[in-house]
Motif scaffolding. Structure first.
Motif, short mmCIF file in Angstrom:
data_model
loop_
_atom_site.label_atom_id
_atom_site.label_comp_id
_atom_site.label_asym_id
_atom_site.label_seq_id
_atom_site.Cartn_x
_atom_site.Cartn_y
_atom_site.Cartn_z
N UNK A 34 -13.75 3.58 1.20
CA UNK A 34 -14.29 2.46 0.41
C UNK A 34 -13.19 1.65 -0.27
N UNK A 35 -13.48 0.39 -0.62
CA UNK A 35 -12.49 -0.43 -1.34
C UNK A 35 -12.08 0.24 -2.64
N UNK A 36 -10.83 0.09 -2.99
CA UNK A 36 -10.31 0.68 -4.23
C UNK A 36 -10.51 -0.31 -5.39
N UNK A 37 -10.57 0.18 -6.62
CA UNK A 37 -10.81 -0.73 -7.76
C UNK A 37 -9.75 -1.84 -7.83
N UNK A 38 -10.21 -3.08 -7.92
CA UNK A 38 -9.30 -4.22 -7.91
C UNK A 38 -8.23 -4.16 -9.01
N UNK A 39 -8.58 -3.80 -10.27
CA UNK A 39 -7.53 -3.76 -11.30
C UNK A 39 -6.39 -2.79 -10.94
N UNK A 40 -6.75 -1.63 -10.35
CA UNK A 40 -5.72 -0.66 -9.95
C UNK A 40 -4.83 -1.22 -8.85
N UNK A 41 -5.44 -1.94 -7.90
CA UNK A 41 -4.67 -2.48 -6.78
C UNK A 41 -3.77 -3.63 -7.23
N UNK A 42 -4.26 -4.43 -8.17
CA UNK A 42 -3.43 -5.52 -8.72
C UNK A 42 -2.23 -4.93 -9.47
N UNK A 43 -2.49 -3.84 -10.19
CA UNK A 43 -1.40 -3.15 -10.90
C UNK A 43 -0.36 -2.63 -9.90
N UNK A 44 -0.83 -2.08 -8.78
CA UNK A 44 0.07 -1.57 -7.73
C UNK A 44 0.89 -2.71 -7.12
N UNK A 45 0.23 -3.82 -6.84
CA UNK A 45 0.94 -4.96 -6.25
C UNK A 45 2.03 -5.47 -7.21
N UNK A 46 1.69 -5.57 -8.50
CA UNK A 46 2.69 -6.02 -9.48
C UNK A 46 3.84 -5.02 -9.59
N UNK A 47 3.51 -3.73 -9.55
CA UNK A 47 4.56 -2.70 -9.59
C UNK A 47 5.49 -2.85 -8.38
N UNK A 48 4.90 -3.09 -7.20
CA UNK A 48 5.70 -3.26 -5.99
C UNK A 48 6.66 -4.44 -6.13
N UNK A 49 6.12 -5.56 -6.59
CA UNK A 49 6.95 -6.77 -6.71
C UNK A 49 8.07 -6.56 -7.73
N UNK A 50 7.74 -5.94 -8.86
CA UNK A 50 8.77 -5.69 -9.88
C UNK A 50 9.80 -4.66 -9.40
N UNK A 51 9.41 -3.83 -8.43
CA UNK A 51 10.34 -2.84 -7.85
C UNK A 51 11.23 -3.45 -6.77
N UNK A 52 10.93 -4.69 -6.37
CA UNK A 52 11.73 -5.36 -5.34
C UNK A 52 11.07 -5.47 -3.99
N UNK A 53 9.85 -4.92 -3.84
CA UNK A 53 9.10 -5.05 -2.58
C UNK A 53 8.21 -6.29 -2.71
#
Length: 344
Positions: A34-53
């Motif tokens: 099932x789809x994962x909670x949007x707030x968690x996924x947005x947090x993951x995307x921001x973490x990725x970008x701030x990590x350089x990915x």
């Protein structure tokens, strides 16, 4: 493991610069349970970008549509200028069955719709997700070229395309990237597709570099899959093949212990070591797993270790096809000659 610096690389020869490793976003919204909670996924995307990915991979078929909307929401936080968005078109459904489209009117309509969902003015890298074998590839590429000229997309790619299809497409408008499954146990692209991309100066973007999670968890992957997880259909993960294939994971595990890294880091490091023109896009829905994955950039492998790893998962060892829809992969991506096309 210490924090990993994520290098930047040129993808292809047209000027696109991305992080050396990308983030596959499909599993956040579709196919892997099932789809994962949007707030968690947005947090993951921001973490990725701030990590350089910063290289984010999506498609209009993920959801469908909801993954692009998710990426669009994540970009609202002022990170649009930092990221390179790759999305795809071409896989649709007709009468409940998968249909692949590359006709010009569909290409244009799909692009306009993706721009709206992502809420951006321009898509950095736009791929044909699969090849429409009813339409000459030159016709599909002709429309993509127009979209580049109009400023709606910057760079063009193909996914699961044969060497001859890549050549024909590239002759119409330069391709920046070819996306294909490439991992320790999926190496069917190495004979013709990789040399063709290198000859033409096209970057290679391996999807499923962790064998759809197999190189993270081995056979135990199947014990925890949610209802409706697409991976339950994959031939290599069926019980009769998994019994054999789990030996591959055992061998990889032994080597990972010697290298003092995780199995997923070892498998990803192998992909990275295949060349400077290679940018894998492992997907995840967990920040811890993301951090593990970028740790792969710090794992160094000797030529002897590369050969040893490859021997564990050679074609005569692996049992089962790599894809549930193998008929729709590059093996069946030849299109009719341009001379046969009658414009609408």
């Amino acid at each position: 493991m210490a924090a990993t610096n994520v290098p930047r690389v040129k993808l292809g020869s047209e000027g696109l610069e991305v992080s050396k490793q990308g983030l596959g976003c499909m599993g956040m919204s579709a196919f892997y349970g099932p789809p994962k909670p949007a707030p968690d996924m947005i947090k993951l995307i921001h973490h990725a970008v701030h990590s350089g990915v910063t290289f984010l991979d999506t498609s209009d078929v993920y959801g469908p549509y909801t993954n692009e909307i998710l990426i669009g929401k994540a970009l609202k936080e002022g990170i649009r200028e930092k990221v390179q968005i790759a999305t795809k078109f071409g896989i649709t459904t007709k009468d409940g069955k998968m249909d692949i489209r590359g006709d010009p009117s569909y290409v244009r309509a799909a692009c306009e719709a993706s721009l709206k969902r992502l809420d951006v003015d321009c898509i950095d890298l736009y791929y044909a997700h699969r090849i429409d074998t009813r339409v000459p590839i030159e016709v599909t590429m002709g429309e993509l070229k127009k979209l580049v000229e109009e400023g709606k997309i910057k760079y063009v790619g193909l996914s699961e395309a044969s060497a001859s299809t890549i050549r024909r497409a590239h002759a119409v408008h330069p391709l920046t990237a070819v996306q294909n499954e490439w991992s320790l146990w999926s190496r069917d692209l190495e004979q013709e597709i990789v040399p063709t991309c290198r000859e033409l100066g096209i970057g290679i973007v391996p999807y499923s570099p962790l064998g759809r999670g197999f190189f993270s968890l081995g056979a135990s992957l199947m014990e925890n899959l949610a209802e409706g997880d697409f991976r339950k259909n994959f031939p290599r993960l069926q019980a009769e093949n998994l019994e054999n294939n789990k030996l591959i994971f055992e061998w990889v595990t032994e080597m990972a212990k010697r290298k003092d890294c995780s199995t997923s880091q070892l498998a990803l490091a192998w992909v990275h070591h295949r060349g400077d023109d290679v940018c894998p896009i492992p997907g995840t829905t967990k920040i811890d797993n993301f951090n593990q994955n970028i740790g792969a950039l710090s794992v160094k492998l000797t030529p002897e270790e590369m050969t040893e790893l490859e021997s564990y998962a050679s074609t005569d060892v692996v049992k089962g096809d790599r894809h549930a829809f193998i008929a729709s992969t590059w093996l069946n991506s030849e299109t009719p000659p341009l001379s046969s096309w009658k414009a609408e």
